[in-house]
Design an enzyme around this catalytic site. Structure first.
Site, PDB file in Angstrom:
ATOM      1  N   TYR A 132       0.935  -1.106   0.002  1.00 14.11           N
ATOM      2  CA  TYR A 132       0.237  -0.039  -0.062  1.00 14.11           C
ATOM      3  C   TYR A 132       0.981   1.223  -0.004  1.00 14.11           C
ATOM      4  O   TYR A 132       1.794   1.342   0.850  1.00 14.11           O
ATOM      5  CB  TYR A 132      -0.871  -0.066   1.128  1.00 14.11           C
ATOM      6  CG  TYR A 132      -1.880   1.296   1.111  1.00 14.11           C
ATOM      7  CD1 TYR A 132      -2.782   1.176   0.238  1.00 14.11           C
ATOM      8  CD2 TYR A 132      -1.650   2.504   1.998  1.00 14.11           C
ATOM      9  CE1 TYR A 132      -3.493   2.464   0.414  1.00 14.11           C
ATOM     10  CE2 TYR A 132      -2.197   3.500   1.760  1.00 14.11           C
ATOM     11  CZ  TYR A 132      -3.454   3.698   0.976  1.00 14.11           C
ATOM     12  OH  TYR A 132      -4.200   4.585   0.679  1.00 14.11           O
ATOM     13  N   GLN A 266       9.957  15.970  11.755  1.00 16.00           N
ATOM     14  CA  GLN A 266       9.062  15.117  11.855  1.00 16.00           C
ATOM     15  C   GLN A 266       7.622  15.695  12.270  1.00 16.00           C
ATOM     16  O   GLN A 266       6.516  15.212  11.823  1.00 16.00           O
ATOM     17  CB  GLN A 266       9.370  14.426  13.379  1.00 16.00           C
ATOM     18  CG  GLN A 266       8.453  13.334  14.007  1.00 16.00           C
ATOM     19  CD  GLN A 266       8.601  12.160  12.912  1.00 16.00           C
ATOM     20  OE1 GLN A 266       9.881  11.814  12.567  1.00 16.00           O
ATOM     21  NE2 GLN A 266       7.395  11.482  12.826  1.00 16.00           N
ATOM     22  N   HIS A 269       5.161  15.975   9.310  1.00 20.76           N
ATOM     23  CA  HIS A 269       4.501  14.903   8.824  1.00 20.76           C
ATOM     24  C   HIS A 269       2.795  14.977   8.890  1.00 20.76           C
ATOM     25  O   HIS A 269       2.282  14.262   8.251  1.00 20.76           O
ATOM     26  CB  HIS A 269       4.837  13.714   9.424  1.00 20.76           C
ATOM     27  CG  HIS A 269       6.156  12.881   8.832  1.00 20.76           C
ATOM     28  ND1 HIS A 269       5.719  12.623   7.490  1.00 20.76           N
ATOM     29  CD2 HIS A 269       7.297  12.609   9.101  1.00 20.76           C
ATOM     30  CE1 HIS A 269       7.394  11.993   7.014  1.00 20.76           C
ATOM     31  NE2 HIS A 269       7.857  12.080   8.230  1.00 20.76           N
ATOM     32  N   GLU A 335       9.665   5.593  17.366  1.00 21.73           N
ATOM     33  CA  GLU A 335       9.979   5.028  16.150  1.00 21.73           C
ATOM     34  C   GLU A 335      11.042   5.349  15.581  1.00 21.73           C
ATOM     35  O   GLU A 335      12.053   4.546  14.995  1.00 21.73           O
ATOM     36  CB  GLU A 335       8.800   5.630  15.078  1.00 21.73           C
ATOM     37  CG  GLU A 335       9.059   5.067  13.769  1.00 21.73           C
ATOM     38  CD  GLU A 335       7.839   5.923  12.657  1.00 21.73           C
ATOM     39  OE1 GLU A 335       7.390   7.096  13.244  1.00 21.73           O
ATOM     40  OE2 GLU A 335       7.754   5.694  11.483  1.00 21.73           O
ATOM     41  N   HIS A 336      11.411   6.791  15.459  1.00 19.09           N
ATOM     42  CA  HIS A 336      12.734   7.294  15.287  1.00 19.09           C
ATOM     43  C   HIS A 336      13.631   7.727  16.449  1.00 19.09           C
ATOM     44  O   HIS A 336      13.013   8.620  17.285  1.00 19.09           O
ATOM     45  CB  HIS A 336      12.810   8.380  14.200  1.00 19.09           C
ATOM     46  CG  HIS A 336      11.799   8.114  12.951  1.00 19.09           C
ATOM     47  ND1 HIS A 336      10.567   8.725  12.886  1.00 19.09           N
ATOM     48  CD2 HIS A 336      12.227   7.453  11.701  1.00 19.09           C
ATOM     49  CE1 HIS A 336      10.284   8.069  11.624  1.00 19.09           C
ATOM     50  NE2 HIS A 336      11.165   7.199  11.001  1.00 19.09           N
ATOM     51  N   ASP A 369      14.821   7.937   5.986  1.00 21.28           N
ATOM     52  CA  ASP A 369      13.334   8.099   5.408  1.00 21.28           C
ATOM     53  C   ASP A 369      13.566   7.754   3.667  1.00 21.28           C
ATOM     54  O   ASP A 369      12.590   7.293   3.213  1.00 21.28           O
ATOM     55  CB  ASP A 369      12.662   9.469   5.543  1.00 21.28           C
ATOM     56  CG  ASP A 369      12.261   9.592   6.839  1.00 21.28           C
ATOM     57  OD1 ASP A 369      12.063   8.491   7.400  1.00 21.28           O
ATOM     58  OD2 ASP A 369      11.821  10.732   7.090  1.00 21.28           O
ATOM     59  N   GLU A 423       1.072 -36.857  28.218  1.00 26.18           N
ATOM     60  CA  GLU A 423      -0.084 -36.086  27.672  1.00 26.18           C
ATOM     61  C   GLU A 423      -1.272 -36.765  27.139  1.00 26.18           C
ATOM     62  O   GLU A 423      -2.196 -36.202  26.668  1.00 26.18           O
ATOM     63  CB  GLU A 423       0.510 -35.273  26.439  1.00 26.18           C
ATOM     64  CG  GLU A 423       1.700 -34.329  26.816  1.00 26.18           C
ATOM     65  CD  GLU A 423       2.206 -33.182  25.872  1.00 26.18           C
ATOM     66  OE1 GLU A 423       1.597 -33.315  24.787  1.00 26.18           O
ATOM     67  OE2 GLU A 423       2.984 -32.200  26.193  1.00 26.18           O
ATOM     68  N   HIS A 428       0.337 -40.879  19.263  1.00 30.42           N
ATOM     69  CA  HIS A 428       1.622 -40.081  19.304  1.00 30.42           C
ATOM     70  C   HIS A 428       2.694 -41.315  19.575  1.00 30.42           C
ATOM     71  O   HIS A 428       3.798 -41.382  18.631  1.00 30.42           O
ATOM     72  CB  HIS A 428       1.689 -38.985  20.104  1.00 30.42           C
ATOM     73  CG  HIS A 428       0.998 -37.857  19.346  1.00 30.42           C
ATOM     74  ND1 HIS A 428      -0.144 -37.669  18.903  1.00 30.42           N
ATOM     75  CD2 HIS A 428       1.582 -36.645  18.823  1.00 30.42           C
ATOM     76  CE1 HIS A 428      -0.534 -36.526  18.445  1.00 30.42           C
ATOM     77  NE2 HIS A 428       0.446 -35.943  18.263  1.00 30.42           N
TER      78      HIS A 428
END
Lengths: 439, 439
Positions: A132, A266, A269, A335-336, A369, A423, A428
């Site tokens: 996207y 920043q 944005h 994030e940064h 970036d 178990e 098994h």
């Protein structure tokens, strides 16, 4: 003292209690419930009516008239007329991203855990990936690179891109050029939840994808979260997205102008950008210089109104030590993370939670970036405590194998029989016994 | 011809169209809507009332009376009295899993993408992980190993386990022993959605975890999917879970008894287990032998009623070639893939979608379920097309860094300025310019 127009709330770390610390660093609450109510009917509509629904969405949201909502490769040369210098810039970024993401590939693993018991691991590209790329008014070729190049490095055989068109119904030529470079098979002309739905459930002639990548607004995010929880879609997503954010740590070695522009880049944005500055042992005079620089550039820059809004909601913390600064930073999990510190790289071992780190005076976030080589699709909102940013592994799956020899099963089989019986799984145990293993 | 009591629907691949193929392999639809309605009030209750809610849930669901819903380390020796042979078996499994998951660790990466532009990547363990161990009537120590050992290998500093108690209010000593071995700090005495909520939102004295791992029934899965979409929880999950499943590919070299028990050991997991057998170029006589063995063991085994139910819903496909067989297998994307083929390992390159592969006659699924070293927490329901099973990376995050020299930003900066301006982000461009870069 200057009378600043842009004032950032400032705290002294020593005067802040741990619970206040969490409050100061708290991100705004995401109202997912209401967004979901808007997004779900759109998803259902795309599932039901496919391309028709996408064409209607383009008319409604992008004010664009489309005849078809899908462009298929090969894309016409006329659709990718890019300034030759920009083309070169894109190629440079592509190569750097390619180099760093190639280094993340790793050979298959083979371990003989016991004599006669060989465990291996092999990687496989995810077959169909959907990327996207936000758009509309702005052109965002960088996101196409950040998602497409690792897909290419991983070897994903089928790449679909989805991006909203401009008012005239076209896609920016830079994005078409990158789609071509990546070998993408289709560009779906859709943004928002409708794009996510188209990739998750497919369109006539375009099979559904196995994983959806990409940042986007809250509608895109809500749609991604919706489809990742729908067994009918059978689709994974890269990571949850929130507003972009930066945390900058500075000491007396910092250049005030650089710090200001790192913070403000920043802020531009969007209105919901999150910005934190941690100033370590600055004198009041040094601190004033940073504030003055913030103020100066905030008023000057082209996106000044967005910037002024975002920066006023940001936070400055003044600490006495770098240790304290990294405590705050790890709690926030930015994030940064930008380090304007003397010997900046020596502090890397102190970082536990962050998306990507920008080390030293010559490493503004802009470099990562676009072009340094690292990925810019990173965990936000504190998700850095559990998620990595998009990387080559995001486009791969790992399949394990085991091959035992007769000696191997004879050695290890008795333990497996006993554990299986503990178990209550007797078949098994019998699957081991039938191969000649006795207790 | 024998009159079988257990008949598995059988198709000839050559007679099946592509669309029929998808129908034949379709898994049952997961009704997540209704489950969510049951699960959400439980989650809200645990968020609101914490341990009190858990104690009430234990009374309601496990019929157990608890005074406290949390056991804190160090755990009392008396709670981990394990048969010494079982203890040894657990230790062997632990060591094999440890060895294979250690081999998945990798060194930090450093790449100079251009002269003066160094990108690096470093890993960090996720700080708090929550491991869900199903239980109640059955004891499932193997899951505690499969989730706990990679957490240990990754270096996660805080491990919380959650598991439902038995009727008498206790936890199986094998699980306590493993929790002790892992250095887990707490065992939360809860199962189902309430366990997931307790780990996601925390309890007094137990901070919320950053990531939740573990298989479970549909309530556990629905709760995990709910919290991963809640920004307020800020928690990741390992992978979506569905009913367990196996796909077995056999040729004329196969041992019918082994094949039958490999299929049936999957069937005994539960009524909703999915089983697919692909028989490549078997003569009718060979095929009859396999069917006879399935029938014989299905009637004989201790969980016969579960097994008979599950096996009747399973599918057998008869193909003419291995190529066809792997086409079907990749389309299905099985959690477990067993290869009873001559030169079985030579077919690994053909596998694109699978959780874990069991290669050759001496490698029943049970070996990987318990002790070979691979992980048994694997993608089901077709999610193998986009997810890996749990592995060491599931417990790590990767943080990227970039450090440019002045030369580096001078070289790469002009491209970044142009790309940022193309995207309309002038502060991004100015953050480069302020460092002395000119176009």
């Amino acid at each position: 003292m200057v009378n600043y127009e842009v004032r950032v709330p400032t705290y002294k770390a020593s005067a802040v209690s741990p619970s206040e610390r969490e409050r100061i660093l708290a991100r705004p609450i995401q109202d997912t419930q209401n967004i979901r109510k808007i997004v779900e009917p759109i998803i259902d509509d795309v599932k039901a009516r496919g391309e028709k629904a996408l064409i209607e969405c383009a008319a409604k949201f992008e004010k664009a008239e489309l005849k078809s909502a899908v462009m298929k490769a090969p894309f016409n040369e006329s659709l990718m007329k890019v300034d030759p210098r920009i083309r070169e810039d894109i190629d440079i970024a592509y190569n750097n991203i390619y180099a760093f993401h190639s280094a993340q590939l790793r050979p298959n693993i083979s371990v003989e855990t016991m004599r006669g018991v060989v465990c291996q691991r092999m990687s496989r590209p995810i077959e169909r990936v959907g990327l996207y790329i936000p758009g509309g008014t702005a052109v965002l070729p960088s996101t196409a690179l950040m998602l497409g190049v690792p897909a290419k490095v991983a070897g994903c055989p089928h790449i679909v891109i989805s991006t909203p068109v401009r008012k005239d119904g076209t896609v920016a030529p830079e994005i078409v050029y990158i789609a071509h470079k990546l070998g993408a098979e289709q560009i779906i002309l859709a943004g928002g939840a409708q794009a996510v739905a188209a990739m998750a459930y497919g369109l006539p002639g375009i099979p559904k994808v196995n994983k959806i990548f990409g940042p986007g607004n809250q509608f895109v995010t809500a749609a991604k979260m919706h489809v990742q929880n729908d067994y009918g879609a059978l689709v994974a997503i890269d990571l949850p997205a929130g507003p972009s954010e930066v945390l900058v740590i500075v000491d007396e070695s910092c250049n005030a102008e650089s710090v200001a522009l790192d913070l403000l880049s920043q802020a531009e944005h969007g209105l919901d950008s999150q910005i934190v500055l941690i100033a370590v042992a600055l004198t009041d005079e040094q601190f004033d210089q940073v504030e003055a620089a913030i103020n100066h550039h905030a008023l000057r820059l082209s996106r000044s109104s967005i910037i002024q809004h975002a920066i006023k909601k940001s936070v400055i913390i003044r600490t006495d030590s770098t240790d304290e600064a990294f405590e705050w930073s790890n709690l926030y999990g930015p994030e940064h993370l930008v380090l304007h510190l003397k010997n900046a790289s020596s502090y890397l071992p102190k970082i536990n939670n962050a998306g990507s780190v920008f080390v030293g005076p010559w490493s503004p976030v802009s470099m990562g970036d676009y072009a340094s080589g690292t990925n810019h699709t990173l965990p936000t909102y504190g998700y850095a405590s559990s998620y990595s940013g998009v990387n080559t592994d995001s486009f791969l799956k790992y399949i394990t194998t085991q091959e035992l020899t007769e000696e191997g099963i004879q050695r290890l089989g008795p333990s497996v029989i006993r554990l299986a019986e503990l178990e209550g799984l007797t078949a098994h145990a019998d699957a081991v016994r039938v191969r000649g293993v006795k207790l």
